[in-house]
Structures are given as structure tokens and as C-alpha cells.
Design an enzyme around this catalytic site. Structure first.
Site, short mmCIF file in Angstrom:
data_model
loop_
_atom_site.label_atom_id
_atom_site.label_comp_id
_atom_site.label_asym_id
_atom_site.label_seq_id
_atom_site.Cartn_x
_atom_site.Cartn_y
_atom_site.Cartn_z
N CYS A 128 -36.17 26.28 -14.38
CA CYS A 128 -36.65 24.94 -14.73
C CYS A 128 -38.00 24.80 -15.69
O CYS A 128 -38.13 23.69 -16.22
CB CYS A 128 -37.24 24.40 -13.37
SG CYS A 128 -38.20 25.37 -12.38
N ASP A 252 -36.97 15.61 -13.84
CA ASP A 252 -36.80 16.83 -13.40
C ASP A 252 -35.67 17.65 -13.78
O ASP A 252 -34.46 16.95 -13.97
CB ASP A 252 -36.45 16.33 -11.86
CG ASP A 252 -36.12 17.65 -10.79
OD1 ASP A 252 -35.77 18.69 -11.50
OD2 ASP A 252 -36.50 17.25 -9.54
N HIS A 254 -33.67 19.84 -12.89
CA HIS A 254 -33.08 20.84 -11.95
C HIS A 254 -31.44 20.12 -11.80
O HIS A 254 -30.79 20.89 -10.91
CB HIS A 254 -33.52 20.89 -10.75
CG HIS A 254 -35.04 21.55 -10.57
ND1 HIS A 254 -36.10 20.81 -10.96
CD2 HIS A 254 -34.93 22.82 -10.02
CE1 HIS A 254 -36.98 21.78 -10.90
NE2 HIS A 254 -36.47 22.96 -10.29
#
Length: 292
Positions: A128, A252, A254
Site C-alpha cells: 500500500c 485508499d 487497498h
């Protein structure tokens, strides 16, 4: 608390050594030049401007002598990329403010959304930080109006090994990177100064004031990672409601798979507004990229 802002290269100080490290260029490769610890006071915030100016001049002279016509600050070549599917652009742009009224300050310039596995490199569970960095680099390119290539995970690892921040075994590993490593790569590739905030309490008035001031001036991009909350993420906006509740816009990295649209990322929570009092209790490092 806020770490003193020292322009760009001063952040190359090594924490576990008896010397400070200054980056210089020799024969198209980065090398570390040891500086006697007794002279460390020259790396203070007050004296950093002169020191960095001298190092930049030296780097420019060495770069010119080593490779005339090469404008890359570190003579590192990032190869062109081809992706299996078009990566999404600006998924945050269609996200509405979390409340009516109040104040909203958001990213300008736009970026490409990098996420787990988006380039065929299977990094779910550990990559990440690399993906946040890639998204940040794409934003710098957009703000500068250039079409430079974004480094791959392997190229990022190569830079950190060449820099001396990581050992040879880091190349090709699944080791994480954090906010400071992200800064080092940005500095090497683009010589963009950054401000690092060390936030023991993300919701403190001091930290929120600096985040607001940053978006008011730069409308930029913040890379953020935590000690307990280890999930790297980007902060691309600030909102204060009419009731004085503060939200941060999170991008994000992810997501796993092939996103069909920015709306899918919003619907699944990968692009969202988060109230600051709902972030996990953690100490955070924030990298505020000072790209005009």
C-alpha cells in the site's frame, strides 16, 4: 507535534548511525557522503538552506560532467509502462462533500489511482505504501504538466537501495515502505520539498490547522501512514462542517481487482470522507508535498 521543516535533502539524516548523510551524484549513481557528526549543527533548520544550496550546486556540476544534457536530478531512468487496463483518473472528483455548507478544500491537478495489483505486480497485503507513492508521483506530474513515467515497485526499491536507505536484500522483497521512504523517492526523482508532520493525535487543533493551511495554499496531496494504523493512504481534501466537525478525504490503495469506475471505489469505501475522530487511535506521519 510538528517536526521542524528542513528543505528536502536534510531529511537524508540517518537515525541509527554516527553520521549524517548527504546525497550527491557520482558517475550517474547516488552515493552517500559521510559528514562528521561534529558538524551536524549545520543541518539545523537555520542552516539547512545554505547546505542544501551547496549540495544542489555540486549535484548539478557532477551531473553535467557525468552526463551532459541529462536533466534528471539523479540520472535515474524510469522506464515506460504499459498497463493491462486503463488506470482510473481522479476518482475523488465525483465525491460530494460530506455535509452541506461548511468549508471544503480539495486536491487540484488530479492524479492516477494506483492500487494493489494494478500493474500486474501482486502486492496485496504489503504494497500500500508503494501505491500511495505512485499516486502521489502521478499528481506531481499532473501539476507540472509533464508526461514522465511513474516508477514501478521494483524501481522504487532500486532507488531506496541506491540511496543507501535499504540494504541489497530489499530489492525484490515484500518489505513495506512508510511515509519517510515515500519522501526520499519523491526527493530523488523530482526535488520537491515536503513537510513531515508527526501527529500523536490526528484530531489535535495544531495538526488540523496545519492540514487546513496546506490545502488552502497548495490544494495538494498528503501521504499518510501510522504506527498502529499501518495502512498507507492518501489525504486529498479537508472539510469542516457548519457544526465544526472535521473530515479528511481518503484515497485508499487497498482495492484488489479491476475497478469499473470512480463510483465503484466510492460505493465500496476506497474513496471517502472520514471524520477525524473516526480514524484509528494511532501515531501518524504525514508527508505534505509542497508542489506549487
Amino acid at each position: 507535534m510538528t517536526l521542524p521543516f528542513v528543505p528536502s535533502l536534510a531529511w537524508a539524516e540517518k537515525k541509527h548511525s554516527n553520521f549524517s548523510a548527504a546525497i550527491s551524484l557520482s558517475k550517474n549513481k547516488l552515493r552517500l557522503r559521510k559528514v562528521n557528526k561534529q558538524s551536524r549543527n549545520r543541518w539545523s533548520a537555520a542552516g539547512a538552506g545554505y547546505q542544501i544550496s551547496q549540495l544542489r550546486k555540486q549535484m548539478a556540476q557532477e551531473s553535467s560532467a557525468a552526463d551532459v544534457g541529462d536533466s534528471s536530478p539523479a540520472s535515474l531512468k524510469i522506464v515506460p509502462k504499459s498497463y493491462e487496463y486503463p488506470l482510473l483518473e481522479d476518482p475523488h472528483a465525483i465525491l460530494s462533500p460530506p455535509t452541506e455548507g461548511g468549508e471544503t478544500l480539495a486536491n487540484r491537478g488530479g492524479f492516477t489511482y494506483f492500487h494493489y495489483g494494478c500493474d500486474g505486480h501482486q502486492d496485496a497485503g504489503w504494497g500500500c505504501g508503494y501505491r500511495t507513492l505512485q499516486t502521489a508521483v502521478s499528481w506531481i506530474h499532473r501539476r507540472r504538466g509533464c508526461d514522465d513515467h511513474v516508477p514501478s515497485i521494483r524501481e522504487i526499491q532500486e532507488i531506496l537501495v541506491e540511496l543507501g536507505d535499504k540494504g541489497p536484500k530489499f530489492q525484490g522483497s515484500r518489505d513495506w515502505i512508510g511515509t519517510l521512504e515515500e519522501f526520499y523517492v519523491i526527493d530523488v526523482l523530482h526535488q520537491v520539498p515536503c513537510k513531515i508532520l508527526h501527529a500523536t493525535e490526528l484530531s489535535s487543533p495544531e495538526i488540523l490547522g496545519q492540514i487546513r493551511g496546506y490545502f488552502e495554499k497548495y490544494h495538494g496531496f498528503i501521504a499518510m501512514g501510522g504506527l498502529s494504523d499501518t495502512s498507507s493512504k492518501a489525504i486529498t481534501g479537508y472539510h469542516r462542517s457548519a457544526e465544526d466537525r472535521v473530515f479528511l478525504q481518503v484515497v485508499d490503495p487497498h482495492f484488489v481487482g479491476v475497478p469499473s469506475s470512480g463510483q465503484q471505489l466510492i460505493d465500496q469505501g476506497f474513496v471517502r470522507w472520514v471524520p477525524v475522530d473516526e480514524f484509528p487511535a494511532s501515531t501518524y506521519n504525514l508527508c505534505l508535498i509542497l508542489q506549487p
